[in-house]
Design a protein around this motif. Structure first.
Motif, mmCIF file in Angstrom:
data_model
loop_
_atom_site.group_PDB
_atom_site.id
_atom_site.type_symbol
_atom_site.label_atom_id
_atom_site.label_comp_id
_atom_site.label_asym_id
_atom_site.label_seq_id
_atom_site.Cartn_x
_atom_site.Cartn_y
_atom_site.Cartn_z
ATOM 1 N N THR A 280 -9.272 4.655 3.340
ATOM 2 C CA THR A 280 -9.087 6.103 3.363
ATOM 3 C C THR A 280 -7.727 6.857 3.519
ATOM 4 O O THR A 280 -7.558 7.704 3.353
ATOM 5 N N CYS A 281 -6.673 5.672 3.026
ATOM 6 C CA CYS A 281 -5.602 6.239 2.664
ATOM 7 C C CYS A 281 -5.397 7.105 1.627
ATOM 8 O O CYS A 281 -6.146 6.689 0.582
ATOM 9 N N THR A 282 -4.344 7.938 1.507
ATOM 10 C CA THR A 282 -4.087 8.553 0.260
ATOM 11 C C THR A 282 -2.602 8.354 -0.165
ATOM 12 O O THR A 282 -1.662 8.180 0.673
ATOM 13 N N LEU B 199 3.188 5.120 -0.080
ATOM 14 C CA LEU B 199 1.994 4.433 -0.608
ATOM 15 C C LEU B 199 1.841 5.315 -2.150
ATOM 16 O O LEU B 199 1.704 6.377 -2.069
ATOM 17 N N THR B 200 1.374 4.434 -3.037
ATOM 18 C CA THR B 200 0.762 5.070 -4.235
ATOM 19 C C THR B 200 -0.679 4.706 -4.416
ATOM 20 O O THR B 200 -1.273 3.876 -3.587
ATOM 21 N N GLN B 201 -1.486 5.115 -5.427
ATOM 22 C CA GLN B 201 -2.729 4.635 -5.426
ATOM 23 C C GLN B 201 -2.756 3.183 -5.968
ATOM 24 O O GLN B 201 -3.844 2.659 -5.575
ATOM 25 N N GLY B 202 -2.067 2.851 -6.678
ATOM 26 C CA GLY B 202 -1.834 1.516 -7.019
ATOM 27 C C GLY B 202 -1.474 0.606 -5.998
ATOM 28 O O GLY B 202 -2.229 -0.438 -5.686
ATOM 29 N N LEU B 203 -0.639 0.750 -5.198
ATOM 30 C CA LEU B 203 -0.460 0.042 -3.791
ATOM 31 C C LEU B 203 -1.585 -0.062 -2.752
ATOM 32 O O LEU B 203 -2.045 -1.074 -2.417
ATOM 33 N N GLN C 273 -4.738 0.106 -3.743
ATOM 34 C CA GLN C 273 -5.804 -0.589 -4.438
ATOM 35 C C GLN C 273 -5.438 -2.128 -4.302
ATOM 36 O O GLN C 273 -6.304 -2.993 -3.900
ATOM 37 N N ARG C 274 -4.213 -2.364 -4.425
ATOM 38 C CA ARG C 274 -3.630 -3.569 -4.237
ATOM 39 C C ARG C 274 -3.987 -4.305 -2.754
ATOM 40 O O ARG C 274 -4.088 -5.426 -2.653
ATOM 41 N N TYR D 24 -6.133 -7.532 -1.911
ATOM 42 C CA TYR D 24 -5.671 -8.582 -0.795
ATOM 43 C C TYR D 24 -6.158 -8.757 0.457
ATOM 44 O O TYR D 24 -5.671 -9.709 1.275
ATOM 45 N N GLY D 25 -7.048 -7.933 0.843
ATOM 46 C CA GLY D 25 -7.935 -8.246 2.343
ATOM 47 C C GLY D 25 -7.045 -7.382 3.274
ATOM 48 O O GLY D 25 -7.281 -7.739 4.404
ATOM 49 N N VAL D 26 -6.344 -6.507 2.933
ATOM 50 C CA VAL D 26 -5.798 -5.633 4.123
ATOM 51 C C VAL D 26 -6.587 -4.396 4.353
ATOM 52 O O VAL D 26 -6.523 -3.297 3.726
ATOM 53 N N ASP D 27 -7.421 -4.226 5.400
ATOM 54 C CA ASP D 27 -8.598 -3.250 5.636
ATOM 55 C C ASP D 27 -7.985 -2.273 6.426
ATOM 56 O O ASP D 27 -8.496 -1.238 6.300
#
Length: 362
Positions: free
Chosen positions: A8-10, A34-38, A40-41, A45-48
């Motif tokens: 849900t982060c933007t 945060l960017t959209q790429g970060l 998604q990464r 990598y499992g950081v929910d």
């Protein structure tokens, strides 16, 4: 700061806490935008969940039960010794394995010293800002949760050392199991599960004759998957046949597994994991141990967005140690979604007609 589901982060949001690799290396610093790429990464990598800076909740501070020095020392020792075991063939011991008891004994002293400085601290989630927690971080988490439970239960320092060592090394047998199998996404075949179940016996053999390692710590590795009704492994023992230390570890191990991201499912929040633990009371876990865990875990973590039975939405700002299931909530929105210009706080431990009805999981 607020605790938000990563999905849900933007873009433009700023991290409230650093993101670490499982080896303790900072990957993203606090305050990174945060960017959209970060985003998604982080999801890949499992950081929910991540802590995000927020002007309305900038007074919320998340205190780590361990100092940075202790955490780094623990992760370094776990990584160093576990990797060394992984790189040796078969189940033979390393030529320098006699340092195992001393190395991890020193780590346990540091952990106990840190926890003793913060008596009465609630058990908080330790997975929220760490990538890939499958073995190293899991071992540390289970150790901290179990040791805190032992402290509440009134164990002596010597007992806590034995219990903590057993918890820290409960999964050491997994170093001798095919790592591709350990990390396999999806359901295991019965043959694969039988192979993984061997880690309890392997771990016991690795620890039982180790100098400076209490035999009871080795039995923690042996028994932590035994269950109250005899449905566990490796021996299928039940009830009083299982040592109390292994029973404490079983609860903490299951809780950490449920609140950790897995390839086939997202991490659960504490209240969900607690419901699962209580569903297993009497069959899988001992009732009084689950009850003590419930009374000492922050079921609703600081910074979590919740909906109250009144329909209002807010953020958990404080935990009531006497009744952790009834925290202090800073109300930010009305039932109709109106954002309050002047948020106010409600202490659910005193306002008993209001309760948490929903958690912002999505």
């Amino acid at each position: 700061m607020r605790l938000l589901p990563t999905r849900t982060c933007t873009p433009g949001m700023r991290l409230g806490r650093c993101i670490f690799s499982e080896e303790g290396i900072i990957l993203l610093n606090e305050n990174v935008e945060l960017t959209q790429g970060l985003i998604q990464r982080l999801q890949q990598y499992g950081v929910d969940f991540v802590y995000i800076k927020d002007a309305v909740t900038d007074d919320i501070q998340i205190e780590d039960p361990l100092s940075g020095e202790t955490r780094m020392k623990a992760i370094t020792e776990i990584r160093t010794h576990y990797r060394a075991f992984m790189e040796t063939t078969g189940q033979r011991k390393l030529s320098k394995s006699h340092v195992l008891g001393k190395a991890f004994g020193n780590v346990m002293k540091m952990i106990l010293d840190d926890l003793n400085e913060k008596p009465g601290t609630m058990i908080m989630l330790m997975n929220m800002n760490v990538l890939n927690t499958y073995l190293y971080q899991h071992s540390l988490n289970v150790c901290v949760y179990t040791t805190m439970l032992g402290m509440v239960n009134g164990y002596s320092r010597d007992d806590l050392m034995t219990l903590g060592l057993g918890a820290l090394l409960h999964d050491i047998g997994k170093t001798k199991i095919n790592q591709a199998l350990i990390q396999k996404p999806g359901r295991l075949t019965s043959e694969e599960f039988d192979e993984i179940k061997k880690h309890t016996e392997i771990g016991f053999r690795m620890l039982k004759d180790e100098p400076n390692m209490p035999l009871l710590s080795a039995h923690c590795a042996f028994q932590h998957h035994e269950r109250e009704n005899g449905s566990g492994y490796p021996r299928g023992i039940k009830g009083k046949e299982i040592h109390d230390y292994a029973k404490w570890i079983a609860v903490a191990d299951s809780y950490d597994a449920m609140t950790t991201h897995r390839a086939h499912r997202l991490a659960m929040l504490p209240h969900q994991a607690m419901e699962n633990l209580f569903a297993g009371v009497g069959t899988l876990y001992e009732q009084k141990k689950v009850a003590l865990f419930r009374d000492n875990v922050a079921i609703y973590p600081l910074g979590l967005t919740v909906t109250l039975s009144s329909g209002e939405r807010g953020v958990v700002v404080r935990i009531n140690p006497a009744v952790p299931q009834r925290p202090v909530v800073r109300v930010l929105e009305g039932p109709d979604g109106e954002i309050f210009k002047a948020p106010y706080e409600v202490d659910l431990s005193s306002k008993l007609t209001v309760f948490v009805s929903k958690v912002d999981e999505h």
